[in-house]
Design a protein around this motif. Structure first.
Motif, PDB file in Angstrom:
ATOM      1  N   PRO A 198       0.822  -1.223   0.000  1.00  0.00           N
ATOM      2  CA  PRO A 198       0.000   0.000   0.000  1.00  0.00           C
ATOM      3  C   PRO A 198       0.850   1.265   0.000  1.00  0.00           C
ATOM      4  CG  PRO A 198      -0.004  -1.035   2.164  1.00  0.00           C
ATOM      5  CD  PRO A 198       0.739  -1.965   1.253  1.00  0.00           C
ATOM      6  N   GLY A 199       0.307   2.318  -0.629  1.00  0.00           N
ATOM      7  CA  GLY A 199       0.894   3.641  -0.485  1.00  0.00           C
ATOM      8  C   GLY A 199       2.044   3.963  -1.419  1.00  0.00           C
ATOM      9  N   VAL A 200       2.130   3.308  -2.583  1.00  0.00           N
ATOM     10  CA  VAL A 200       3.235   3.565  -3.515  1.00  0.00           C
ATOM     11  C   VAL A 200       2.789   4.592  -4.563  1.00  0.00           C
ATOM     12  CG1 VAL A 200       4.755   2.573  -5.278  1.00  0.00           C
ATOM     13  CG2 VAL A 200       4.217   1.274  -3.189  1.00  0.00           C
ATOM     14  N   LEU A 201       3.638   5.580  -4.802  1.00  0.00           N
ATOM     15  CA  LEU A 201       3.380   6.610  -5.818  1.00  0.00           C
ATOM     16  C   LEU A 201       4.691   6.883  -6.558  1.00  0.00           C
ATOM     17  CD1 LEU A 201       1.574   8.899  -7.029  1.00  0.00           C
ATOM     18  CD2 LEU A 201       2.341  10.343  -5.138  1.00  0.00           C
TER      19      LEU A 201
ATOM     20  N   ILE B 162      -0.386  14.022 -14.379  1.00  0.00           N
ATOM     21  CA  ILE B 162      -0.814  13.059 -13.370  1.00  0.00           C
ATOM     22  C   ILE B 162      -1.470  11.948 -14.172  1.00  0.00           C
ATOM     23  CG2 ILE B 162      -2.241  12.653 -11.350  1.00  0.00           C
ATOM     24  CD1 ILE B 162      -2.124  15.689 -10.811  1.00  0.00           C
ATOM     25  N   GLN B 163      -0.911  10.774 -14.106  1.00  0.00           N
ATOM     26  CA  GLN B 163      -1.347   9.702 -15.000  1.00  0.00           C
ATOM     27  C   GLN B 163      -1.302   8.356 -14.296  1.00  0.00           C
ATOM     28  OE1 GLN B 163       1.487  10.680 -18.028  1.00  0.00           O
ATOM     29  NE2 GLN B 163       3.231   9.739 -17.022  1.00  0.00           N
ATOM     30  N   LYS B 164      -2.060   7.409 -14.879  1.00  0.00           N
ATOM     31  CA  LYS B 164      -2.036   6.037 -14.384  1.00  0.00           C
ATOM     32  C   LYS B 164      -0.860   5.318 -15.036  1.00  0.00           C
ATOM     33  CE  LYS B 164      -5.997   5.910 -11.997  1.00  0.00           C
ATOM     34  NZ  LYS B 164      -7.065   5.006 -12.440  1.00  0.00           N
ATOM     35  N   VAL B 165      -0.172   4.508 -14.232  1.00  0.00           N
ATOM     36  CA  VAL B 165       1.028   3.825 -14.719  1.00  0.00           C
ATOM     37  C   VAL B 165       0.686   2.805 -15.803  1.00  0.00           C
ATOM     38  CG1 VAL B 165       2.885   2.262 -14.000  1.00  0.00           C
ATOM     39  CG2 VAL B 165       2.308   4.268 -12.588  1.00  0.00           C
TER      40      VAL B 165
ATOM     41  N   GLY C 146      -7.145  -2.185 -16.728  1.00  0.00           N
ATOM     42  CA  GLY C 146      -7.070  -3.635 -16.774  1.00  0.00           C
ATOM     43  C   GLY C 146      -5.664  -4.194 -16.825  1.00  0.00           C
ATOM     44  N   ALA C 147      -4.663  -3.339 -17.082  1.00  0.00           N
ATOM     45  CA  ALA C 147      -3.284  -3.808 -17.172  1.00  0.00           C
ATOM     46  C   ALA C 147      -2.570  -3.613 -15.835  1.00  0.00           C
ATOM     47  CB  ALA C 147      -2.545  -3.049 -18.274  1.00  0.00           C
ATOM     48  N   LEU C 148      -1.393  -4.215 -15.742  1.00  0.00           N
ATOM     49  CA  LEU C 148      -0.569  -4.031 -14.552  1.00  0.00           C
ATOM     50  C   LEU C 148      -0.294  -2.535 -14.365  1.00  0.00           C
ATOM     51  CD1 LEU C 148       0.822  -5.889 -12.441  1.00  0.00           C
ATOM     52  CD2 LEU C 148       2.878  -5.805 -13.876  1.00  0.00           C
ATOM     53  N   GLY C 149      -0.471  -2.043 -13.164  1.00  0.00           N
ATOM     54  CA  GLY C 149      -0.213  -0.628 -12.886  1.00  0.00           C
ATOM     55  C   GLY C 149      -1.410   0.278 -13.096  1.00  0.00           C
ATOM     56  N   ALA C 150      -2.567  -0.308 -13.432  1.00  0.00           N
ATOM     57  CA  ALA C 150      -3.753   0.515 -13.712  1.00  0.00           C
ATOM     58  C   ALA C 150      -4.233   1.270 -12.480  1.00  0.00           C
ATOM     59  CB  ALA C 150      -4.875  -0.356 -14.259  1.00  0.00           C
ATOM     60  N   GLU C 151      -3.899   0.772 -11.302  1.00  0.00           N
ATOM     61  CA  GLU C 151      -4.339   1.421 -10.067  1.00  0.00           C
ATOM     62  C   GLU C 151      -3.236   2.278  -9.443  1.00  0.00           C
ATOM     63  OE1 GLU C 151      -7.491   1.262  -9.378  1.00  0.00           O
ATOM     64  OE2 GLU C 151      -7.655  -0.021 -11.153  1.00  0.00           O
TER      65      GLU C 151
ATOM     66  N   LEU D 184      -6.445  15.728  -5.878  1.00  0.00           N
ATOM     67  CA  LEU D 184      -6.249  14.947  -4.658  1.00  0.00           C
ATOM     68  C   LEU D 184      -6.243  13.466  -5.020  1.00  0.00           C
ATOM     69  CD1 LEU D 184      -6.009  15.205  -1.525  1.00  0.00           C
ATOM     70  CD2 LEU D 184      -8.466  14.711  -1.450  1.00  0.00           C
ATOM     71  N   LEU D 185      -5.116  12.814  -4.780  1.00  0.00           N
ATOM     72  CA  LEU D 185      -4.993  11.394  -5.074  1.00  0.00           C
ATOM     73  C   LEU D 185      -5.125  10.603  -3.783  1.00  0.00           C
ATOM     74  CD1 LEU D 185      -1.875  11.375  -7.454  1.00  0.00           C
ATOM     75  CD2 LEU D 185      -4.299  11.548  -8.079  1.00  0.00           C
ATOM     76  N   THR D 186      -5.875   9.542  -3.824  1.00  0.00           N
ATOM     77  CA  THR D 186      -5.909   8.597  -2.713  1.00  0.00           C
ATOM     78  C   THR D 186      -5.057   7.403  -3.107  1.00  0.00           C
ATOM     79  OG1 THR D 186      -8.121   9.327  -2.088  1.00  0.00           O
ATOM     80  CG2 THR D 186      -7.406   7.182  -1.268  1.00  0.00           C
ATOM     81  N   ILE D 187      -4.063   7.109  -2.266  1.00  0.00           N
ATOM     82  CA  ILE D 187      -3.131   6.049  -2.674  1.00  0.00           C
ATOM     83  C   ILE D 187      -3.077   4.949  -1.623  1.00  0.00           C
ATOM     84  CG2 ILE D 187      -1.732   7.574  -4.091  1.00  0.00           C
ATOM     85  CD1 ILE D 187       0.309   7.624  -1.847  1.00  0.00           C
TER      86      ILE D 187
END
Ligand SMILES: [Fe+2]
Length: 458
Positions: free
Chosen positions: A361-364, A375-378, A382-387, A455-458
């Motif tokens: 948890p908590g990686v950015l 600010i983008q999704k890795v 549906g792929a690895l890093g989507a969250e 505001l990002l929730t991580i």
């Protein structure tokens, strides 16, 4: 009352709401809700003497803070200097460290100051032998202890090139009074350099640029590098079609100039460019995505093992992974173009890292290199890093990449991966709240205006 007792008292007064379980770990977020803000600092210390701009044109900096100290640095034409360090004490400042007659070698002095109180504002100054002329006054905060419980404010940028001369984008960094300021690579564009003197010329130029000088004097710097601190797309090994080979001797000259210009500790791998720094509830994992490449690998096995193990073992609530090049998979927008210059081109290592980053948890991720802010999704949906989120910080001054223009041509499902894309010079301000487990991200432009806020929730 001796000095140590004074320091201990200062530290106790400065530490904010420490963890309640006695383990040294931050409390669980659900226990506390939003974490408190950092208490205010005294007004700036009025140092005696006068700034001698000719002798101290290249400013001051502190780097790689610990709970009890930091590296402090200046570059000067003086043969020796004294160093005075002051700590915040109520509404004022008290002297906590003084060293005299420090030898300046190749115009540089870097001092590892220790014995300071944790999570405390410090100011420092280098003084010429006559006692009257001095450097600018620097500021840094010692790291909060692991169980400190407050919000942490971090700034980041990259790519300080010549597209916006004078680097006005960095004017708004110092007033932010950051806990740390991250330089994520391409701090100089020293392409064409060969000798250490060639490299030093580029570092002197950026260090004497007023907005840079003010920014690095204003908070502890945590830096890594990208390619241009050595040569465009350099490699030590057999170059690919897009790479330039440099010799080990040239590499050594570039590293020497880097270390003379930025105060940083040697990392566990010996290369010195990957290391971890704990700032209370936040841990910074500084990666080196440039200096250890080999065919099929963007980092050494040793570095990847360290990063994976470090993320898994970290007791910090929030883990910021600092990488010079993007972790994000831009395949849907750019295909394979320049993929070998970001983690996308190294799928085995990227998959290994992201598998852990998704589990812990908590990686950015915080990155630079591509000359647009985002600010983008890795990963795509549906792929690895989507969250996982990535903050692309900078460029502070390099020519801009019109990624947003390319992105506008993409389908909506592709665009959904990109929350904000910014084609302007910028730095990123991140307020990490370990209680709410959020990061308020602001991208600040060359006029000091907040042009993206999320505001990002991580
Ligand atoms: Fe760059």
């Amino acid at each position: 009352v001796n000095r140590r007792e004074v320091l201990a008292a200062l530290g106790a007064a400065a530490a904010v709401g420490c963890g309640k379980d006695g383990t040294g770990n931050p409390p669980e977020p659900t226990d506390d809700g939003p974490a408190p803000e950092r208490p205010p600092e005294p007004p700036p210390w009025a140092a005696p003497g006068a700034w001698d701009e000719a002798a101290f044109a290249w400013g001051v900096a502190a780097g790689d803070p610990l709970v009890d100290g930091a590296l402090v640095w200046t570059r000067t034409t003086e043969p020796t200097v004294d160093l005075v360090v002051m700590a915040a004490d109520g509404d004022g400042w008290v002297e906590v460290h003084r060293a005299t007659g420090l030898e300046v070698v190749d115009e540089v002095v870097t001092i590892d100051v220790s014995g300071l109180a944790p999570d405390t504002a410090h100011q420092y100054v280098f003084v010429a032998p006559d006692g009257a002329r001095r450097s600018l006054v620097g500021r840094f905060r010692t790291a909060p202890p692991a169980d400190a419980w407050r919000r942490i404010t971090i700034g980041a940028t990259s790519c300080l090139g010549s597209g916006d001369p004078g680097l006005p984008c960095l004017d708004s960094v110092a007033p932010a009074a950051l806990d740390a300021f991250l330089l994520l690579g391409d701090t100089v564009y020293a392409d064409g350099s060969v000798t250490v003197d060639d490299y030093r010329a580029f570092w002197r130029e950026v260090a004497s640029t007023p907005p840079y000088r003010a920014a690095v004097a204003s908070a502890a710097v945590v830096a890594t590098w990208d390619d241009h601190e050595v040569e465009n797309n350099w490699t030590l090994g057999e170059p690919s079609r897009t790479q330039t080979r440099v010799s080990p001797a040239q590499y050594d000259e570039a590293v020497q100039a880097f270390r003379e210009a930025i105060p940083m500790r040697l990392g566990p791998g010996g290369s010195g460019f990957w290391r971890a720094i704990r700032l209370g509830p936040v841990e910074l994992f500084v990666a080196d995505s440039r200096g250890e490449r080999s065919p099929g690998k963007i980092v050494s096995d040793e570095q990847l093992d360290w990063l994976v193990a470090g993320l898994e073992a970290s007791t910090a609530t929030v883990k910021l992974v600092l990488v010079s090049v993007h972790m994000t998979d831009h395949a849907a927008v750019m295909g394979p173009v320049q993929a070998e210059d970001r983690w996308q081109g190294y799928p085995a290592q990227r998959d290994a890292l992201l598998a852990v980053a998704e589990r812990v948890p908590g990686v950015l991720f915080v990155t630079g290199d591509m000359h647009f802010g985002a600010i983008q999704k890795v990963g795509a949906a549906g792929a690895l890093g989507a969250e996982l989120f990535e903050i692309a910080a900078g460029p502070a001054g390099s020519s801009l990449f019109a990624f947003d223009t390319i992105l506008a041509l993409a389908e909506e499902s592709v665009r959904a991966q990109y929350l904000d894309v910014l084609e302007t010079w910028n730095w990123a301000r991140m307020v990490v709240d370990p209680g709410a487990r959020t990061v308020q991200v602001e991208l600040v432009d060359r006029d000091g205006a907040v042009v993206v806020s999320r505001l990002l929730t991580i």
